[in-house]
Structures are given as C-alpha cells and as structure tokens.
Design an enzyme around this catalytic site. Structure first.
Site, PDB file in Angstrom:
ATOM      1  N   HIS A  39       0.765  -0.853   0.174  1.00 38.69           N
ATOM      2  CA  HIS A  39       0.031   0.010  -0.470  1.00 38.69           C
ATOM      3  C   HIS A  39       0.993   1.241  -0.083  1.00 38.69           C
ATOM      4  O   HIS A  39       0.344   2.254  -0.166  1.00 38.69           O
ATOM      5  CB  HIS A  39      -0.672  -0.081   1.134  1.00 38.69           C
ATOM      6  CG  HIS A  39      -2.375   0.318   1.208  1.00 38.69           C
ATOM      7  ND1 HIS A  39      -2.654   0.228  -0.294  1.00 38.69           N
ATOM      8  CD2 HIS A  39      -3.462   0.493   1.972  1.00 38.69           C
ATOM      9  CE1 HIS A  39      -4.101   0.297  -0.548  1.00 38.69           C
ATOM     10  NE2 HIS A  39      -4.387   0.936   0.771  1.00 38.69           N
ATOM     11  N   ASN A  86      -7.056   5.998   3.755  1.00 38.24           N
ATOM     12  CA  ASN A  86      -8.341   6.988   3.713  1.00 38.24           C
ATOM     13  C   ASN A  86      -8.717   7.881   3.667  1.00 38.24           C
ATOM     14  O   ASN A  86     -10.014   8.264   2.949  1.00 38.24           O
ATOM     15  CB  ASN A  86      -9.174   5.988   4.162  1.00 38.24           C
ATOM     16  CG  ASN A  86      -9.474   4.757   4.406  1.00 38.24           C
ATOM     17  OD1 ASN A  86      -8.464   3.742   3.625  1.00 38.24           O
ATOM     18  ND2 ASN A  86      -9.924   3.406   5.232  1.00 38.24           N
ATOM     19  N   ASP A 111      -0.513   2.349  -5.245  1.00 35.90           N
ATOM     20  CA  ASP A 111      -0.617   1.094  -5.710  1.00 35.90           C
ATOM     21  C   ASP A 111      -1.899   0.097  -6.307  1.00 35.90           C
ATOM     22  O   ASP A 111      -2.881   0.857  -6.284  1.00 35.90           O
ATOM     23  CB  ASP A 111      -0.482   0.180  -4.278  1.00 35.90           C
ATOM     24  CG  ASP A 111      -1.667   0.629  -3.556  1.00 35.90           C
ATOM     25  OD1 ASP A 111      -1.718   1.348  -3.073  1.00 35.90           O
ATOM     26  OD2 ASP A 111      -2.775  -0.128  -3.058  1.00 35.90           O
ATOM     27  N   ASN A 132      -8.527   3.147  -2.123  1.00 36.99           N
ATOM     28  CA  ASN A 132      -9.330   4.168  -1.124  1.00 36.99           C
ATOM     29  C   ASN A 132      -8.858   5.619  -0.374  1.00 36.99           C
ATOM     30  O   ASN A 132      -9.982   6.377  -0.814  1.00 36.99           O
ATOM     31  CB  ASN A 132      -9.460   3.271   0.407  1.00 36.99           C
ATOM     32  CG  ASN A 132     -10.978   2.425   0.768  1.00 36.99           C
ATOM     33  OD1 ASN A 132     -11.636   2.725  -0.199  1.00 36.99           O
ATOM     34  ND2 ASN A 132     -10.693   1.294   1.308  1.00 36.99           N
TER      35      ASN A 132
END
Length: 207
Positions: A39, A86, A111, A132
């Site tokens: 991530h 997020n 990513d 997100n």
C-alpha cells in the site's frame, strides 16, 4: 556524469522557485509498521524521486511531509500525506487550496493490485477503481480529472485472501528487486508529466 547528475545540475541553475504550480502526491500510510508494504508504493516512489533529484520530503505541512523541487522549470510541491490512506484527500485539498493548484496539475502515485511489481501504468484521469486513497481525493476535490501513476504490487495469492491484509503485507525481497526498475521509470514519467509531456510518458512507460 550520469544523465541524472546533468539533469540535477541544470535544474539547480534555474531561477529561484516561486510558489508551487504542480503537486506530486505519493500515497501510503505513515509509521514504521507500514514501511515497504504494498500500500506504500506511492511513498516508495517519492523516496526514489528524492534520491534522483537530491531533495527531501521532511517538512510537516498540509497533514503531510512535503518538499519542493524544480522539474522542467516548474516549482513542484511533493508530498507524502500522513493522514493514513483513507483520508488522503484531506492533505491534497489543503495544498491545492493554499497554492491554488488546478486539479489537472495534481499527479497522484499509488498501488495497483492488478499489475505485477515490475509494471506501472499512467492515466490522464479516471475513477477511483475501488482504491480508498483515490476515492478520498475524488471526494475532497470533487473531480476525477487528475493524472495518476499506478504502481504494480501484485494480485492476491488467491481470491479468498483478505484484500486489506494483502495490501498491508510487505514486499518480498524478490518483489523489491522487481519493483526497483519500475520506481526508476516512474521517476522519469513524473519528470515528463510535470513538464507537460504526459503523452510521451504514457507512450514510453505504460506496461
């Protein structure tokens, strides 16, 4: 003298930078526990860019660590949001609003599990695609009209594997070796996109 040494020398000889007119955002999660996780491919790309262009992203502002660098004669604000993935949009919109940077001058690197670690893909714009971090940026800016670089991090080992667990897992040693050339290519693409040559970047580096 390497091509990057020549590029750095020329950039440093340009006139003193004024206010940033281009925003380069690498997405990821802050904290040692998230280093070298899938991530954080956006953070890894920014780290490589810092190495290539001899600058750092350490100043705390806009809920991020930021730095400035000249690319193609443009002052670029480079940032690693510290909001957690997020809520990436919070950091992006603060910097955009402060410097009045238009959405088309916001480049986001993140990513992508649909691409292998050796691959990358450049897009002019697009939906969040379930990511997100991008979802948050779209929500806060109210637009999908920003360029992005997707860095391959590999697909889940099997369909039932939890997605959150997968993207928060660390790259293997072999994967880190595979992603290294892609990080170099992403830096070249960033330079082209910030210089207004996104078509050339897409033609040269899209996997």
């Amino acid at each position: 003298m390497s091509i990057w040494d020549i590029f750095n020398k020329l950039e440093k000889e340009k006139t003193v930078m004024t206010k940033p007119e281009f925003l380069i955002v690498g997405l990821g999660n802050p904290g040692i526990q998230y280093e070298e996780t899938r991530h954080n491919a956006g953070f890894l790309t920014i780290d490589r860019l810092c190495e290539k262009l001899s600058f750092d992203v350490k100043k705390a502002k806009f809920k991020s660590y930021i730095g400035e660098v000249s690319i193609g004669g443009k002052c670029c604000l480079v940032m690693k949001p510290q909001t957690y993935m997020n809520n990436s949009g919070e950091a992006v919109i603060e910097a955009m609003d402060f410097y009045k940077i238009p959405i088309e001058n916001v480049l986001v690197i993140y990513d992508d599990i649909s691409l292998e670690p050796s691959k990358m893909r450049i897009r002019r714009k697009g939906s969040h695609g379930g990511h997100n971090g991008i979802r948050s940026i779209v929500e806060y800016t109210g637009s999908e009209e920003f360029p992005r670089i997707k860095m391959g991090v590999g697909k889940k080992p099997h369909p039932d594997y939890n997605l959150a667990d997968w993207v928060l897992s660390r790259f293997t040693e072999d994967e880190l070796k595979a992603i290294s050339p892609a990080l170099d290519n992403a830096c070249e693409a960033i330079k082209l996109i910030a210089s207004g040559e996104i078509d050339k970047a897409m033609n040269s580096y899209n996997s």
